[in-house]
Design a protein around this motif. Structure first.
Motif, PDB file in Angstrom:
ATOM      1  N   GLU A  67       0.841  -1.202   0.000  1.00 26.05           N
ATOM      2  CA  GLU A  67       0.000   0.000   0.000  1.00 26.05           C
ATOM      3  C   GLU A  67       0.871   1.244   0.000  1.00 26.05           C
ATOM      4  O   GLU A  67       0.666   2.180  -0.761  1.00 26.05           O
ATOM      5  CB  GLU A  67      -0.938  -0.017   1.224  1.00 26.05           C
ATOM      6  CG  GLU A  67      -2.059  -1.030   1.074  1.00 26.05           C
ATOM      7  CD  GLU A  67      -2.760  -1.377   2.394  1.00 26.05           C
ATOM      8  OE1 GLU A  67      -2.430  -0.781   3.443  1.00 26.05           O
ATOM      9  OE2 GLU A  67      -3.631  -2.272   2.352  1.00 26.05           O
ATOM     10  N   GLY A  70       2.589   2.776  -3.217  1.00 26.68           N
ATOM     11  CA  GLY A  70       1.862   3.583  -4.199  1.00 26.68           C
ATOM     12  C   GLY A  70       1.493   2.808  -5.457  1.00 26.68           C
ATOM     13  O   GLY A  70       1.025   3.384  -6.437  1.00 26.68           O
ATOM     14  N   TYR A  71       1.662   1.476  -5.414  1.00 28.89           N
ATOM     15  CA  TYR A  71       1.374   0.667  -6.607  1.00 28.89           C
ATOM     16  C   TYR A  71      -0.068   0.858  -7.077  1.00 28.89           C
ATOM     17  O   TYR A  71      -0.334   0.921  -8.282  1.00 28.89           O
ATOM     18  CB  TYR A  71       1.639  -0.816  -6.309  1.00 28.89           C
ATOM     19  CG  TYR A  71       1.771  -1.643  -7.574  1.00 28.89           C
ATOM     20  CD1 TYR A  71       2.959  -1.663  -8.302  1.00 28.89           C
ATOM     21  CD2 TYR A  71       0.696  -2.393  -8.064  1.00 28.89           C
ATOM     22  CE1 TYR A  71       3.079  -2.399  -9.470  1.00 28.89           C
ATOM     23  CE2 TYR A  71       0.810  -3.130  -9.226  1.00 28.89           C
ATOM     24  CZ  TYR A  71       2.006  -3.134  -9.926  1.00 28.89           C
ATOM     25  OH  TYR A  71       2.118  -3.857 -11.088  1.00 28.89           O
ATOM     26  N   MET A  72      -1.009   0.980  -6.124  1.00 30.11           N
ATOM     27  CA  MET A  72      -2.427   1.122  -6.498  1.00 30.11           C
ATOM     28  C   MET A  72      -2.715   2.460  -7.163  1.00 30.11           C
ATOM     29  O   MET A  72      -3.702   2.601  -7.865  1.00 30.11           O
ATOM     30  CB  MET A  72      -3.339   0.924  -5.277  1.00 30.11           C
ATOM     31  CG  MET A  72      -3.343  -0.495  -4.743  1.00 30.11           C
ATOM     32  SD  MET A  72      -3.700  -1.745  -5.996  1.00 30.11           S
ATOM     33  CE  MET A  72      -5.465  -1.557  -6.169  1.00 30.11           C
ATOM     34  N   LYS A  73      -1.863   3.453  -6.909  1.00 31.35           N
ATOM     35  CA  LYS A  73      -2.036   4.744  -7.594  1.00 31.35           C
ATOM     36  C   LYS A  73      -1.632   4.613  -9.046  1.00 31.35           C
ATOM     37  O   LYS A  73      -2.282   5.146  -9.941  1.00 31.35           O
ATOM     38  CB  LYS A  73      -1.138   5.800  -6.929  1.00 31.35           C
ATOM     39  CG  LYS A  73      -1.805   6.520  -5.797  1.00 31.35           C
ATOM     40  CD  LYS A  73      -1.017   7.777  -5.431  1.00 31.35           C
ATOM     41  CE  LYS A  73      -1.306   8.127  -3.974  1.00 31.35           C
ATOM     42  NZ  LYS A  73      -0.101   8.273  -3.167  1.00 31.35           N
ATOM     43  N   SER A  74      -0.550   3.892  -9.290  1.00 30.66           N
ATOM     44  CA  SER A  74       0.018   3.848 -10.638  1.00 30.66           C
ATOM     45  C   SER A  74      -0.487   2.689 -11.489  1.00 30.66           C
ATOM     46  O   SER A  74      -0.688   2.853 -12.687  1.00 30.66           O
ATOM     47  CB  SER A  74       1.544   3.750 -10.542  1.00 30.66           C
ATOM     48  OG  SER A  74       2.066   4.887  -9.901  1.00 30.66           O
ATOM     49  N   PRO A  76      -3.204   0.070 -10.721  1.00 35.69           N
ATOM     50  CA  PRO A  76      -4.266  -0.730 -10.064  1.00 35.69           C
ATOM     51  C   PRO A  76      -4.719  -1.901 -10.930  1.00 35.69           C
ATOM     52  O   PRO A  76      -5.139  -2.934 -10.414  1.00 35.69           O
ATOM     53  CB  PRO A  76      -5.402   0.285  -9.875  1.00 35.69           C
ATOM     54  CG  PRO A  76      -5.140   1.337 -10.918  1.00 35.69           C
ATOM     55  CD  PRO A  76      -3.643   1.429 -11.044  1.00 35.69           C
ATOM     56  N   GLY A 212      -2.134   8.910 -15.719  1.00 33.21           N
ATOM     57  CA  GLY A 212      -0.996   8.033 -15.995  1.00 33.21           C
ATOM     58  C   GLY A 212      -0.232   8.428 -17.244  1.00 33.21           C
ATOM     59  O   GLY A 212       0.981   8.218 -17.318  1.00 33.21           O
ATOM     60  N   LYS A 254      10.418   8.023  -0.252  1.00 27.00           N
ATOM     61  CA  LYS A 254       9.238   7.289   0.215  1.00 27.00           C
ATOM     62  C   LYS A 254       9.561   6.384   1.407  1.00 27.00           C
ATOM     63  O   LYS A 254       8.827   6.337   2.377  1.00 27.00           O
ATOM     64  CB  LYS A 254       8.674   6.451  -0.927  1.00 27.00           C
ATOM     65  CG  LYS A 254       7.469   5.619  -0.525  1.00 27.00           C
ATOM     66  CD  LYS A 254       6.884   4.849  -1.674  1.00 27.00           C
ATOM     67  CE  LYS A 254       6.294   5.718  -2.754  1.00 27.00           C
ATOM     68  NZ  LYS A 254       5.098   6.442  -2.341  1.00 27.00           N
TER      69      LYS A 254
END
Ligand code: AMP
Ligand code: ZN
Length: 302
Positions: A67, A70-74, A76, A212, A254
């Motif tokens: 979480e 930031g994987y879900m931001k870039s 998902p 993106g 980060k």
């Protein structure tokens, strides 16, 4: 027939890949694995003297780290999370009934503390950060992991569970950019030594959505990602078999990665797509390893 489908069918027929009924999810034969093992030994011969610290994480990572990454931001669309049944006897009965009736039984599954690893280096950054400052001479790590990406495809080179071998470097900007350049040169040399035609080009990650597109353009403009491309199923659309990523100090910031002098660490990683490299070899030299060119066999197996 489409080149990708016909190559996949030939791989199934030869038994090198084994069908599971899901696109991008395959078993591998002993012969296929032996090619990957031989290529990994080649990596070790080229990179071994650098003295990287070897670490092997399983293909699942701490969901809290996932979480925070930031994987879900870039990305998902590519992510995979592990869910499990966490109910009581009563919930179990309704689960079984739901399955019996052919309904969606997965809705009641609860997220566990594990997310599937999207790239071999993701679990590394928080691990190194916890150790405290990185030596002023930099840190170098050797990783390999199965990675998950939800991108079902008939292209055998686009799998959902595949292995990535990575070297990750942490240090000053000059240190990590030199590391990246060294591996770009080595990568080209290595692929040529096994008879593969290579090309290096600037690239971008598949950032999701409208926002993106901006991130992807920015990544390209700043030359943050390069890929080593090899023809696998097509001469026109070559396949990225290695990538060379410079994260600037983004991961340093980060995760709180610092050098001994207190400055934020820059990071870079180079990744080998192991299945893709094996597939590039099979596409180029044929499905029967016994008749591969002698020089290639010698480089791989001595
Ligand atoms: P990336 O983090 O996207 O640069 O991926 C690192 C390397 O993993 C790529 O250069 C590919 O060789 C390999 N790779 C990425 N996605 C896939 C996939 N879906 N199937 C097989 N190999 C992949
Ligand atoms: Zn990486």
């Amino acid at each position: 027939m489409d080149m990708q489908v016909s190559f996949l069918d030939r791989l199934f027929e030869s038994g090198l890949l084994i069908e599971t009924g899901v696109d991008g999810l395959y078993g591998r034969s002993g012969q296929f694995e032996d090619v990957i093992a031989a290529f990994e030994r080649l990596i070790d011969r080229i990179g071994g003297a650098d003295g990287a610290e070897a670490i092997r994480f399983p293909p699942g990572m701490n969901r809290a780290y996932f979480e925070k990454s930031g994987y879900m931001k870039s990305f998902p669309q590519l992510a995979g999370t592990v869910h499990s049944f966490c109910g009581n006897d009563h919930d179990h009965l309704s689960l079984l009934q739901c399955m019996e009736e052919g309904k969606d039984w997965t809705k009641e599954q609860k997220a566990t503390d594990i997310a599937l690893t999207p790239a071999a280096c993701y679990p590394l950054y928080p691990t190194v950060a916890k150790r405290g400052p990185i030596s002023q001479n930099g840190g170098l790590y050797d990783l390999q992991s199965y990675c998950f990406r939800h991108e079902p495809s008939k292209d055998p080179a686009r799998q959902q569970l595949f292995r990535m071998r990575e070297y990750v470097c942490m240090g000053t900007e000059a240190h990590v950019t030199t590391f990246r350049q060294t591996w770009m040169d080595r990568g080209v040399e290595m692929m040529r030594s096994i008879g593969l035609d290579v090309e290096i080009d600037v690239a971008n990650d598949p950032f999701f959505g409208r926002a993106g597109r901006l991130l992807a353009n920015n990544q390209r403009d700043q030359n943050l990602k390069f890929e080593l491309l090899i023809p696998v199923t097509s001469q026109a659309n070559k396949t990225a078999c290695m990538s060379f990523n410079y994260h600037q100090d983004a991961f340093g910031q980060k995760w709180g990665l610092t050098l001994e002098n207190g400055s934020v660490a820059h990071t870079a990683c180079v990744g080998f797509g192991l299945e893709r490299i094996a597939l590039a070899l099979f596409a180029k030299h044929g499905l029967d390893v016994a008749i591969w060119p002698e020089a290639v066999r010698k480089t791989l197996w001595g």
